[in-house]
Design a protein around this motif. Structure first.
Motif, PDB file in Angstrom:
ATOM      1  N   GLU A  21      15.950  23.262   9.573  1.00  0.00           N
ATOM      2  CA  GLU A  21      15.181  23.373   8.339  1.00  0.00           C
ATOM      3  C   GLU A  21      13.971  22.436   8.348  1.00  0.00           C
ATOM      4  OE1 GLU A  21      17.304  23.495   4.653  1.00  0.00           O
ATOM      5  OE2 GLU A  21      18.728  24.979   5.420  1.00  0.00           O
ATOM      6  N   ALA A  22      14.128  21.260   8.921  1.00  0.00           N
ATOM      7  CA  ALA A  22      12.999  20.332   9.014  1.00  0.00           C
ATOM      8  C   ALA A  22      11.919  20.902   9.935  1.00  0.00           C
ATOM      9  CB  ALA A  22      13.477  18.978   9.516  1.00  0.00           C
ATOM     10  N   LYS A  23      12.320  21.479  11.058  1.00  0.00           N
ATOM     11  CA  LYS A  23      11.361  22.091  11.977  1.00  0.00           C
ATOM     12  C   LYS A  23      10.615  23.243  11.311  1.00  0.00           C
ATOM     13  CE  LYS A  23      13.784  21.242  16.330  1.00  0.00           C
ATOM     14  NZ  LYS A  23      14.479  21.902  17.446  1.00  0.00           N
ATOM     15  N   ALA A  24      11.301  23.964  10.439  1.00  0.00           N
ATOM     16  CA  ALA A  24      10.702  25.099   9.739  1.00  0.00           C
ATOM     17  C   ALA A  24       9.868  24.656   8.534  1.00  0.00           C
ATOM     18  CB  ALA A  24      11.790  26.066   9.292  1.00  0.00           C
ATOM     19  N   GLY A  25       9.831  23.349   8.281  1.00  0.00           N
ATOM     20  CA  GLY A  25       9.035  22.844   7.173  1.00  0.00           C
ATOM     21  C   GLY A  25       9.680  23.023   5.816  1.00  0.00           C
ATOM     22  N   GLN A  26      10.992  23.198   5.789  1.00  0.00           N
ATOM     23  CA  GLN A  26      11.690  23.445   4.529  1.00  0.00           C
ATOM     24  C   GLN A  26      12.184  22.177   3.852  1.00  0.00           C
ATOM     25  OE1 GLN A  26      14.578  26.107   6.241  1.00  0.00           O
ATOM     26  NE2 GLN A  26      13.451  27.909   5.525  1.00  0.00           N
ATOM     27  N   GLN A  59       0.830  -1.201   0.000  1.00  0.00           N
ATOM     28  CA  GLN A  59       0.000   0.000   0.000  1.00  0.00           C
ATOM     29  C   GLN A  59       0.868   1.256   0.000  1.00  0.00           C
ATOM     30  OE1 GLN A  59      -3.293   0.219  -0.359  1.00  0.00           O
ATOM     31  NE2 GLN A  59      -3.269   2.437  -0.238  1.00  0.00           N
ATOM     32  N   ALA A  60       1.930   1.253   0.782  1.00  0.00           N
ATOM     33  CA  ALA A  60       2.832   2.403   0.836  1.00  0.00           C
ATOM     34  C   ALA A  60       3.483   2.647  -0.522  1.00  0.00           C
ATOM     35  CB  ALA A  60       3.898   2.196   1.909  1.00  0.00           C
ATOM     36  N   LEU A  61       3.887   1.579  -1.201  1.00  0.00           N
ATOM     37  CA  LEU A  61       4.469   1.720  -2.540  1.00  0.00           C
ATOM     38  C   LEU A  61       3.463   2.311  -3.514  1.00  0.00           C
ATOM     39  CD1 LEU A  61       6.504  -1.601  -2.833  1.00  0.00           C
ATOM     40  CD2 LEU A  61       7.426   0.720  -2.724  1.00  0.00           C
ATOM     41  N   GLN A  62       2.218   1.847  -3.448  1.00  0.00           N
ATOM     42  CA  GLN A  62       1.180   2.375  -4.329  1.00  0.00           C
ATOM     43  C   GLN A  62       0.916   3.848  -4.039  1.00  0.00           C
ATOM     44  OE1 GLN A  62      -2.064  -0.297  -3.595  1.00  0.00           O
ATOM     45  NE2 GLN A  62      -1.277  -1.861  -4.998  1.00  0.00           N
ATOM     46  N   GLU A  63       0.847   4.191  -2.761  1.00  0.00           N
ATOM     47  CA  GLU A  63       0.619   5.592  -2.395  1.00  0.00           C
ATOM     48  C   GLU A  63       1.784   6.459  -2.824  1.00  0.00           C
ATOM     49  OE1 GLU A  63      -0.176   5.539   1.784  1.00  0.00           O
ATOM     50  OE2 GLU A  63      -2.107   4.545   1.517  1.00  0.00           O
ATOM     51  N   SER A  64       2.999   5.943  -2.668  1.00  0.00           N
ATOM     52  CA  SER A  64       4.185   6.682  -3.078  1.00  0.00           C
ATOM     53  C   SER A  64       4.178   6.917  -4.578  1.00  0.00           C
ATOM     54  CB  SER A  64       5.436   5.921  -2.660  1.00  0.00           C
ATOM     55  OG  SER A  64       6.593   6.594  -3.103  1.00  0.00           O
ATOM     56  N   ALA A  65       3.814   5.903  -5.353  1.00  0.00           N
ATOM     57  CA  ALA A  65       3.746   6.044  -6.812  1.00  0.00           C
ATOM     58  C   ALA A  65       2.677   7.054  -7.197  1.00  0.00           C
ATOM     59  CB  ALA A  65       3.467   4.697  -7.461  1.00  0.00           C
ATOM     60  N   GLY A  66       1.543   7.021  -6.508  1.00  0.00           N
ATOM     61  CA  GLY A  66       0.475   7.974  -6.783  1.00  0.00           C
ATOM     62  C   GLY A  66       0.870   9.388  -6.419  1.00  0.00           C
ATOM     63  N   ALA A  67       1.636   9.530  -5.342  1.00  0.00           N
ATOM     64  CA  ALA A  67       2.069  10.862  -4.913  1.00  0.00           C
ATOM     65  C   ALA A  67       3.009  11.485  -5.931  1.00  0.00           C
ATOM     66  CB  ALA A  67       2.754  10.777  -3.546  1.00  0.00           C
ATOM     67  N   LYS A  68       3.753  10.645  -6.660  1.00  0.00           N
ATOM     68  CA  LYS A  68       4.668  11.181  -7.661  1.00  0.00           C
ATOM     69  C   LYS A  68       3.907  11.748  -8.857  1.00  0.00           C
ATOM     70  CE  LYS A  68       8.391   8.098  -6.366  1.00  0.00           C
ATOM     71  NZ  LYS A  68       9.122   6.894  -6.687  1.00  0.00           N
ATOM     72  N   ARG A  69       2.725  11.182  -9.122  1.00  0.00           N
ATOM     73  CA  ARG A  69       1.931  11.649 -10.256  1.00  0.00           C
ATOM     74  C   ARG A  69       1.180  12.929  -9.935  1.00  0.00           C
ATOM     75  NH1 ARG A  69      -1.301   7.052 -10.414  1.00  0.00           N
ATOM     76  NH2 ARG A  69       0.226   5.491  -9.907  1.00  0.00           N
ATOM     77  N   VAL A  70       0.804  13.112  -8.689  1.00  0.00           N
ATOM     78  CA  VAL A  70       0.049  14.289  -8.270  1.00  0.00           C
ATOM     79  C   VAL A  70       0.980  15.180  -7.457  1.00  0.00           C
ATOM     80  CG1 VAL A  70      -1.910  15.082  -6.910  1.00  0.00           C
ATOM     81  CG2 VAL A  70      -2.057  12.924  -8.163  1.00  0.00           C
ATOM     82  N   LEU A  71       1.027  16.437  -7.787  1.00  0.00           N
ATOM     83  CA  LEU A  71       1.893  17.336  -7.027  1.00  0.00           C
ATOM     84  C   LEU A  71       1.404  17.432  -5.594  1.00  0.00           C
ATOM     85  CD1 LEU A  71       2.499  20.266  -9.524  1.00  0.00           C
ATOM     86  CD2 LEU A  71       4.038  18.399  -8.940  1.00  0.00           C
ATOM     87  N   SER A  72       2.292  17.172  -4.671  1.00  0.00           N
ATOM     88  CA  SER A  72       1.945  17.248  -3.263  1.00  0.00           C
ATOM     89  C   SER A  72       2.420  18.590  -2.712  1.00  0.00           C
ATOM     90  CB  SER A  72       2.619  16.095  -2.511  1.00  0.00           C
ATOM     91  OG  SER A  72       4.007  16.305  -2.445  1.00  0.00           O
ATOM     92  N   PRO A  73       1.964  18.931  -1.508  1.00  0.00           N
ATOM     93  CA  PRO A  73       2.422  20.181  -0.905  1.00  0.00           C
ATOM     94  C   PRO A  73       3.942  20.218  -0.727  1.00  0.00           C
ATOM     95  CG  PRO A  73       0.580  19.272   0.335  1.00  0.00           C
ATOM     96  CD  PRO A  73       0.972  18.258  -0.695  1.00  0.00           C
ATOM     97  N   ASP A  74       4.585  19.053  -0.676  1.00  0.00           N
ATOM     98  CA  ASP A  74       6.028  18.976  -0.502  1.00  0.00           C
ATOM     99  C   ASP A  74       6.788  19.023  -1.815  1.00  0.00           C
ATOM    100  OD1 ASP A  74       5.800  18.805   2.234  1.00  0.00           O
ATOM    101  OD2 ASP A  74       5.893  16.621   2.284  1.00  0.00           O
ATOM    102  N   SER A  75       6.089  19.104  -2.946  1.00  0.00           N
ATOM    103  CA  SER A  75       6.761  18.989  -4.237  1.00  0.00           C
ATOM    104  C   SER A  75       7.752  20.121  -4.497  1.00  0.00           C
ATOM    105  CB  SER A  75       5.739  18.906  -5.364  1.00  0.00           C
ATOM    106  OG  SER A  75       4.996  20.105  -5.435  1.00  0.00           O
ATOM    107  N   ASP A  76       7.557  21.261  -3.876  1.00  0.00           N
ATOM    108  CA  ASP A  76       8.475  22.378  -4.093  1.00  0.00           C
ATOM    109  C   ASP A  76       9.585  22.442  -3.039  1.00  0.00           C
ATOM    110  OD1 ASP A  76       6.653  23.018  -2.077  1.00  0.00           O
ATOM    111  OD2 ASP A  76       6.739  25.164  -2.509  1.00  0.00           O
ATOM    112  N   LYS A  77       9.592  21.509  -2.108  1.00  0.00           N
ATOM    113  CA  LYS A  77      10.594  21.499  -1.037  1.00  0.00           C
ATOM    114  C   LYS A  77      11.759  20.594  -1.401  1.00  0.00           C
ATOM    115  CE  LYS A  77       7.171  22.113   2.589  1.00  0.00           C
ATOM    116  NZ  LYS A  77       6.591  21.502   3.796  1.00  0.00           N
ATOM    117  N   GLU A  78      12.904  20.924  -0.850  1.00  0.00           N
ATOM    118  CA  GLU A  78      14.070  20.045  -0.995  1.00  0.00           C
ATOM    119  C   GLU A  78      13.832  18.772  -0.200  1.00  0.00           C
ATOM    120  OE1 GLU A  78      18.246  21.898  -1.156  1.00  0.00           O
ATOM    121  OE2 GLU A  78      17.082  23.147   0.228  1.00  0.00           O
TER     122      GLU A  78
END
Length: 109
Positions: free
Chosen positions: A71-76, A20-39
């Motif tokens: 940086e992780a605490k700041a959500g970066q 399930q985690a692999l499927q969700e991870s693959a799906g997350a790559k197709r849809v831009l997530s809120p983290d997509s612009d973060k390093e």
């Protein structure tokens, strides 16, 4: 109780979660997530005891442990969490059931 042992039931449960985690991870790559612009962290450096001491990001920056925590605490930084244990803050990958993307499993730089 069914014919399966406790160990087999747990192994089946864990395998289903990993799938399930692999499927969700693959799906997350197709849809831009809120983290997509973060390093994100793509490689690590360890000391002689195997402790993580530095991190390399997707943009090529090299961060010492304290800077990465800040940086992780700041959500970066994407896909990492900070939690408090042993009297200090600790950086770890988000728990998603995929061992290969755990910080300790990333390539060494």
């Amino acid at each position: 109780m069914s014919e399966k042992s406790f160990e087999q039931i747990y192994a089946d449960y864990k395998a289903a979660g990993e799938q399930q985690a692999l499927q969700e991870s693959a799906g997350a790559k197709r849809v831009l997530s809120p983290d997509s612009d973060k390093e994100r962290i793509v490689a690590v450096r360890k000391n002689d005891d195997g402790d993580l001491i530095a991190f390399k990001t997707s943009s090529g920056r090299e961060l010492d442990y304290v800077t990465a925590l800040q940086e992780a605490k700041a959500g970066q930084l994407a896909h990492v969490d900070v939690f408090h244990k042993y009297g200090r803050d600790i950086l770890r990958s988000e728990p998603d059931g995929i061992k290969e993307n755990n910080l300790d499993q990333l390539p060494i730089f």
